[in-house]
Design a protein around this motif. Structure first.
Motif, PDB file in Angstrom:
ATOM      1  N   THR A   2       0.880  -1.233  -0.058  1.00  0.00           N
ATOM      2  CA  THR A   2       0.026  -0.093   0.127  1.00  0.00           C
ATOM      3  C   THR A   2       1.008   1.128  -0.097  1.00  0.00           C
ATOM      4  O   THR A   2       1.880   1.137   0.297  1.00  0.00           O
ATOM      5  N   TYR A   3       0.124   2.384  -0.447  1.00  0.00           N
ATOM      6  CA  TYR A   3       0.979   3.551  -0.330  1.00  0.00           C
ATOM      7  C   TYR A   3       1.402   3.962   1.041  1.00  0.00           C
ATOM      8  O   TYR A   3       2.533   4.370   1.283  1.00  0.00           O
ATOM      9  N   LEU A   4       0.478   3.669   2.114  1.00  0.00           N
ATOM     10  CA  LEU A   4       1.161   3.764   3.328  1.00  0.00           C
ATOM     11  C   LEU A   4       2.392   2.913   3.765  1.00  0.00           C
ATOM     12  O   LEU A   4       3.418   3.424   4.347  1.00  0.00           O
ATOM     13  N   ALA A   5       2.258   1.926   3.513  1.00  0.00           N
ATOM     14  CA  ALA A   5       3.493   0.729   3.732  1.00  0.00           C
ATOM     15  C   ALA A   5       4.610   1.209   3.158  1.00  0.00           C
ATOM     16  O   ALA A   5       5.790   1.269   3.726  1.00  0.00           O
ATOM     17  N   LEU A   6       4.464   1.517   1.775  1.00  0.00           N
ATOM     18  CA  LEU A   6       5.666   2.109   0.852  1.00  0.00           C
ATOM     19  C   LEU A   6       6.287   3.484   1.610  1.00  0.00           C
ATOM     20  O   LEU A   6       7.245   3.458   1.614  1.00  0.00           O
ATOM     21  N   ALA A   7       5.260   4.264   1.890  1.00  0.00           N
ATOM     22  CA  ALA A   7       5.826   5.479   2.693  1.00  0.00           C
ATOM     23  C   ALA A   7       6.618   5.272   3.883  1.00  0.00           C
ATOM     24  O   ALA A   7       7.729   5.850   4.068  1.00  0.00           O
ATOM     25  N   GLU A   8       5.920   4.481   4.646  1.00  0.00           N
ATOM     26  CA  GLU A   8       6.717   4.101   5.990  1.00  0.00           C
ATOM     27  C   GLU A   8       8.200   3.313   5.633  1.00  0.00           C
ATOM     28  O   GLU A   8       9.054   3.732   6.616  1.00  0.00           O
ATOM     29  N   ALA A   9       8.147   2.521   4.778  1.00  0.00           N
ATOM     30  CA  ALA A   9       9.612   1.873   4.358  1.00  0.00           C
ATOM     31  C   ALA A   9      10.600   2.845   3.814  1.00  0.00           C
ATOM     32  O   ALA A   9      11.480   2.935   4.445  1.00  0.00           O
ATOM     33  N   LEU A  10      10.240   3.770   2.968  1.00  0.00           N
ATOM     34  CA  LEU A  10      11.072   4.973   2.368  1.00  0.00           C
ATOM     35  C   LEU A  10      11.454   5.825   3.567  1.00  0.00           C
ATOM     36  O   LEU A  10      12.665   6.338   3.655  1.00  0.00           O
ATOM     37  N   GLN A  11      10.582   5.875   4.501  1.00  0.00           N
ATOM     38  CA  GLN A  11      10.930   6.803   5.845  1.00  0.00           C
ATOM     39  C   GLN A  11      11.891   6.197   6.622  1.00  0.00           C
ATOM     40  O   GLN A  11      12.716   6.738   7.312  1.00  0.00           O
ATOM     41  N   ARG A  12      11.725   4.817   6.905  1.00  0.00           N
ATOM     42  CA  ARG A  12      12.626   4.099   7.674  1.00  0.00           C
ATOM     43  C   ARG A  12      14.169   4.304   7.001  1.00  0.00           C
ATOM     44  O   ARG A  12      15.148   4.469   7.561  1.00  0.00           O
ATOM     45  N   VAL A  13      14.185   4.035   5.685  1.00  0.00           N
ATOM     46  CA  VAL A  13      15.421   3.888   5.012  1.00  0.00           C
ATOM     47  C   VAL A  13      16.128   5.440   5.056  1.00  0.00           C
ATOM     48  O   VAL A  13      17.164   5.681   5.336  1.00  0.00           O
ATOM     49  N   GLU A  14      15.368   6.366   5.052  1.00  0.00           N
ATOM     50  CA  GLU A  14      15.611   7.784   4.898  1.00  0.00           C
ATOM     51  C   GLU A  14      16.282   8.244   6.328  1.00  0.00           C
ATOM     52  O   GLU A  14      17.306   8.764   6.607  1.00  0.00           O
ATOM     53  N   THR A  15      15.599   7.694   7.497  1.00  0.00           N
ATOM     54  CA  THR A  15      16.022   7.809   8.962  1.00  0.00           C
ATOM     55  C   THR A  15      17.518   7.212   8.935  1.00  0.00           C
ATOM     56  O   THR A  15      18.410   7.892   9.450  1.00  0.00           O
TER      57      THR A  15
END
Length: 175
Positions: A2-15
């Motif tokens: 989902t978009y939400l799961a994708l956004a969360e994964a990208l946020q984790r990598v960015e962090t």
């Protein structure tokens, strides 16, 4: 995903990369191509994925598979589409349509080592590359979608390799 799961994964990598920028630089998975016969070549990924290329019949191939040039255009298009999807997810834009088409214009004389009328060698690569993007979203204005595409072009790796003319080292082993 989902978009939400994708956004969360990208946020984790960015962090992680914000804390440890050195982890961002990595070797990409190599592509290996082995000649089969005629102009047919098998390309494969370390994960076992295989694909075949061939030339059209007029250039001595069977025409049964896509050409390497088409794979280049497909790589540019699919990389850019993926980047747009990732950016949309991070900006909470719900895409309802995304279609990226990449075309180019080439001169086959370059592939055959022919010279132009003035005696200069004909360039064998694409003379120009054009990209067309069709995009729609349920929760974004046309201006925001145009900005999303513009922003994506700044960070999408494969289109950037074309735009920036990435240098290439060549190592030859004769056996």
């Amino acid at each position: 995903m989902t978009y939400l799961a994708l956004a969360e994964a990208l946020q984790r990598v960015e962090t992680v990369l914000t804390r440890r920028p050195d982890l961002g630089l990595h070797d990409d998975a190599p592509a290996r191509a082995r000649w089969q016969q005629g102009t047919r070549v098998e390309a494969h990924h370390a994960n076992g994925t295989k694909m075949f290329t061939d030339m059209p019949a007029e250039l001595g191939g069977s025409g049964e598979h896509v050409t390497p040039g088409w794979l280049f255009r497909a790589g540019v298009a699919s990389c850019f589409a993926t980047t747009i999807v990732m950016l949309a997810a991070t900006e909470n834009i719900e895409l309802s349509d995304l279609d990226v088409q990449v075309s180019s214009r080439s001169d086959t004389r370059g592939l055959l080592s022919l010279a132009d009328e003035d005696g200069a060698p004909v360039y064998s690569g694409p003379r120009d590359v054009a990209m067309r993007v069709r995009i729609a979203a349920t929760n974004a204005t046309p201006e925001r979608l145009r900005k999303l595409v513009d922003d994506g072009l700044l960070v999408s790796p494969v289109p950037n390799a074309v735009i920036g003319c990435t240098p290439m080292a060549v190592d030859i082993e004769v056996v």
